[in-house]
Design a protein around this motif. Structure first.
Motif, mmCIF file in Angstrom:
data_model
loop_
_atom_site.group_PDB
_atom_site.id
_atom_site.type_symbol
_atom_site.label_atom_id
_atom_site.label_comp_id
_atom_site.label_asym_id
_atom_site.label_seq_id
_atom_site.Cartn_x
_atom_site.Cartn_y
_atom_site.Cartn_z
ATOM 1 N N LEU A 43 0.970 -1.116 -0.084
ATOM 2 C CA LEU A 43 0.118 -0.027 -0.061
ATOM 3 C C LEU A 43 0.783 1.060 -0.107
ATOM 4 O O LEU A 43 1.720 1.278 1.025
ATOM 5 C CB LEU A 43 -1.004 0.079 1.196
ATOM 6 C CG LEU A 43 -2.256 -0.854 1.285
ATOM 7 C CD1 LEU A 43 -1.720 -2.084 1.469
ATOM 8 C CD2 LEU A 43 -2.879 -0.443 2.330
ATOM 9 N N GLY A 44 0.826 2.098 -0.889
ATOM 10 C CA GLY A 44 1.535 3.108 -1.234
ATOM 11 C C GLY A 44 1.505 3.824 -2.610
ATOM 12 O O GLY A 44 0.995 3.253 -3.422
ATOM 13 N N GLY A 45 2.543 4.685 -2.936
ATOM 14 C CA GLY A 45 2.700 5.173 -4.039
ATOM 15 C C GLY A 45 3.853 4.489 -4.955
ATOM 16 O O GLY A 45 4.491 3.548 -4.454
ATOM 17 N N ASP A 46 4.484 5.091 -5.719
ATOM 18 C CA ASP A 46 5.680 4.800 -6.744
ATOM 19 C C ASP A 46 6.685 4.598 -5.840
ATOM 20 O O ASP A 46 7.466 3.540 -5.899
ATOM 21 C CB ASP A 46 5.806 5.505 -7.919
ATOM 22 C CG ASP A 46 4.745 5.578 -8.853
ATOM 23 O OD1 ASP A 46 4.020 4.488 -8.924
ATOM 24 O OD2 ASP A 46 4.882 6.600 -9.652
ATOM 25 N N GLY A 47 6.817 5.654 -4.812
ATOM 26 C CA GLY A 47 7.912 5.225 -3.856
ATOM 27 C C GLY A 47 8.203 4.203 -2.789
ATOM 28 O O GLY A 47 9.147 3.421 -2.856
ATOM 29 N N THR A 48 6.751 3.763 -2.480
ATOM 30 C CA THR A 48 6.686 2.717 -1.780
ATOM 31 C C THR A 48 6.973 1.388 -2.300
ATOM 32 O O THR A 48 7.796 0.457 -1.893
ATOM 33 C CB THR A 48 5.640 2.585 -0.910
ATOM 34 O OG1 THR A 48 5.353 3.767 -0.171
ATOM 35 C CG2 THR A 48 5.348 1.358 0.276
ATOM 36 N N HIS A 49 6.644 1.198 -3.526
ATOM 37 C CA HIS A 49 6.579 -0.014 -4.288
ATOM 38 C C HIS A 49 7.924 -0.005 -4.742
ATOM 39 O O HIS A 49 8.606 -0.981 -4.882
ATOM 40 C CB HIS A 49 5.795 0.245 -5.686
ATOM 41 C CG HIS A 49 4.205 -0.046 -5.215
ATOM 42 N ND1 HIS A 49 3.450 0.805 -4.515
ATOM 43 C CD2 HIS A 49 3.399 -1.310 -5.288
ATOM 44 C CE1 HIS A 49 2.444 0.475 -4.402
ATOM 45 N NE2 HIS A 49 2.281 -0.761 -4.653
ATOM 46 N N ARG A 50 8.636 1.038 -5.143
ATOM 47 C CA ARG A 50 10.213 1.059 -5.532
ATOM 48 C C ARG A 50 10.795 0.345 -4.475
ATOM 49 O O ARG A 50 12.003 -0.527 -4.471
ATOM 50 C CB ARG A 50 10.603 2.381 -6.031
ATOM 51 C CG ARG A 50 12.132 2.275 -6.004
ATOM 52 C CD ARG A 50 12.643 3.700 -6.231
ATOM 53 N NE ARG A 50 14.196 3.875 -5.876
ATOM 54 C CZ ARG A 50 14.562 4.187 -4.819
ATOM 55 N NH1 ARG A 50 13.611 4.576 -3.452
ATOM 56 N NH2 ARG A 50 15.938 4.077 -4.545
ATOM 57 N N ALA A 51 10.795 0.882 -3.114
ATOM 58 C CA ALA A 51 11.510 0.511 -1.809
ATOM 59 C C ALA A 51 11.218 -0.811 -1.792
ATOM 60 O O ALA A 51 12.280 -1.812 -1.463
ATOM 61 C CB ALA A 51 10.951 1.131 -0.685
ATOM 62 N N VAL A 52 10.056 -1.626 -1.945
ATOM 63 C CA VAL A 52 9.997 -3.216 -1.845
ATOM 64 C C VAL A 52 10.618 -3.981 -2.762
ATOM 65 O O VAL A 52 11.354 -4.733 -2.818
ATOM 66 C CB VAL A 52 8.568 -3.573 -1.688
ATOM 67 C CG1 VAL A 52 8.260 -4.634 -1.831
ATOM 68 C CG2 VAL A 52 7.794 -2.828 -0.514
ATOM 69 N N VAL A 53 10.701 -3.232 -4.072
ATOM 70 C CA VAL A 53 11.212 -4.074 -5.345
ATOM 71 C C VAL A 53 12.760 -4.123 -5.195
ATOM 72 O O VAL A 53 13.428 -4.996 -5.447
ATOM 73 C CB VAL A 53 10.730 -3.246 -6.680
ATOM 74 C CG1 VAL A 53 11.422 -3.935 -7.747
ATOM 75 C CG2 VAL A 53 9.372 -3.653 -6.727
ATOM 76 N N ARG A 54 13.148 -2.797 -4.821
ATOM 77 C CA ARG A 54 14.671 -2.632 -4.560
ATOM 78 C C ARG A 54 15.055 -3.787 -3.766
ATOM 79 O O ARG A 54 16.258 -4.227 -3.862
ATOM 80 C CB ARG A 54 15.208 -1.393 -4.090
ATOM 81 C CG ARG A 54 16.632 -0.995 -4.159
ATOM 82 C CD ARG A 54 16.741 0.393 -3.594
ATOM 83 N NE ARG A 54 17.264 -0.151 -2.205
ATOM 84 C CZ ARG A 54 18.161 1.009 -1.277
ATOM 85 N NH1 ARG A 54 18.263 2.089 -1.963
ATOM 86 N NH2 ARG A 54 18.336 0.635 -0.171
ATOM 87 N N GLU A 55 14.553 -4.258 -2.677
ATOM 88 C CA GLU A 55 14.979 -5.204 -1.799
ATOM 89 C C GLU A 55 14.728 -6.559 -2.421
ATOM 90 O O GLU A 55 15.387 -7.745 -2.011
ATOM 91 C CB GLU A 55 14.439 -5.121 -0.373
ATOM 92 C CG GLU A 55 14.743 -3.619 0.497
ATOM 93 C CD GLU A 55 16.444 -3.796 0.321
ATOM 94 O OE1 GLU A 55 17.040 -4.769 1.135
ATOM 95 O OE2 GLU A 55 16.901 -2.758 0.031
#
Length: 359
Positions: free
Chosen positions: A115-127
């Protein structure tokens, strides 16, 4: 760590402070309250339970989601899976999303709802990107700019993610691969290389410092590198979407060079940079990005904004490149999952002699 006989485990990363950056001040945009976010979590978990998910593991927070959800649980709710919390102390920064993604992968989550915007999804994908057996993500749009997460009722996303997590839909039917952008900075002094990723856009700015992070002033833009560019999207990727659309399932991306002065302006594009904020963008040129072919950034010094937020500063003499990577991570395809549920009767329940059992 879960094993083959463990109950199906669904992970949830719910950002309690998404959609609270400066773009919400300069644009006429709303903001989800904590009660709204908790209701979204409840709806997706109730649906996941109906789909067969027995356990849910959630990111802890200090923003109020955990407190309100636990208050709800004390009243009793048999429609929910067993809810547990990841064991770490939240810092109320993006580090929480990084830590949650790593911990959910280690715990054996079969899918992660974000749940979030592009930044939150990016953070999860980065890991997760590049990790063996990384779980797919399913996105829910609760941020300022939401080009990556689709606008969808949480109940439907919960059903789709739950059906996959419960093993009722195979990966080849439920999941789709996604692109990302890899940014590399080679320091002029020969120091260690810096690397980061974006899942929608990597934008080069003239700014010499990260500052308030969120990017919304078009006058500071130098170039935009886009994993996909859809004309109906909000945010910086809309620049490419209104020039030469590239879908998220299409091979390749788009690179746009922006003009610093009228002499180099090929055209001026009016793009929806943030909710309610349509601004002129002077465009010098654009070209398609081929997979795995690095493009050298022309700007001599500035910052790199990843999915709408300035993250990396670079100086004159540093070598900066952006490379499009295909098949970098997987997401749950909600539409395909629900089509499979309808086709295979996954959500039906009727006696053997009932007409619904023999359509």
């Amino acid at each position: 760590m879960t094993g083959p006989s463990s109950p199906p485990l669904l992970g949830v990363v719910a950002n309690p402070v998404s959609a609270r950056d400066i773009r919400r001040v300069v644009a006429n945009a709303g903001n989800l309250q904590i009660t709204d976010r908790v209701n979204i979590v409840l709806r997706l978990l109730q649906a996941a339970r109906a789909a067969g998910v027995a356990r849910a593991l959630l990111m802890p927070d200090r923003g109020g989601i955990r407190a309100l959800l636990e208050r709800h649980l004390k009243r009793g709710d048999s429609t929910l899976p067993v809810i547990e919390w990841l064991d770490f102390e939240p810092a109320s920064t993006v580090e929480d999303s990084f830590a949650a993604a790593r911990a959910l992968h280690a715990a054996g989550a079969r899918a992660i709802v974000v749940l979030g915007g592009d930044g939150t999804h990016r953070a999860v994908v980065r890991e997760l990107a590049g990790r063996p057996d990384a779980p797919p993500i399913a996105g829910l749009s609760t941020g300022t700019n939401n080009a990556f997460p689709e606008m969808r009722e949480p109940t439907i996303t919960g059903l789709a993610a739950g059906l996959f997590a419960a093993g009722r839909i195979d990966a080849d039917q439920a999941l789709v691969p996604n692109k990302l952008l890899e940014v590399l900075i080679h320091p002029r002094d020969g120091g260690p290389q810096r690397r980061d990723i974006a899942i929608v856009d990597a934008v080069i700015t003239h700014d010499r410092s990260v500052g308030a992070r969120a990017l919304w002033k078009t006058g500071s833009l130098a170039a935009a590198y886009l994993a996909f560019a859809e004309p109906e999207a909000i945010g910086l990727s809309s620049i490419g979407g209104l020039l030469q659309p590239v879908s998220r399932r299409e091979r390749g991306g788009l690179a746009v060079q922006l003009a610093a002065d009228p002499a180099h302006t090929l055209l001026t594009l009016h793009a929806p940079i943030a909710p309610g904020l349509v601004l002129p963008v002077p465009v010098a040129s654009w070209q398609r990005m081929a997979p795995d072919e690095p493009l050298r950034v022309q700007q001599q010094a500035g910052t790199v904004a990843l999915d709408g937020e300035r993250e990396l500063a670079f100086e004159a003499g540093d070598r900066v490149s952006v490379t499009l990577r295909e098949n970098a991570f997987f997401t749950v395809d909600v539409a395909r999952c629900m089509a499979a549920a309808a086709r295979d009767g996954l959500l039906r329940s009727a006696p053997a002699d009932h007409p619904l059992s023999n359509p």
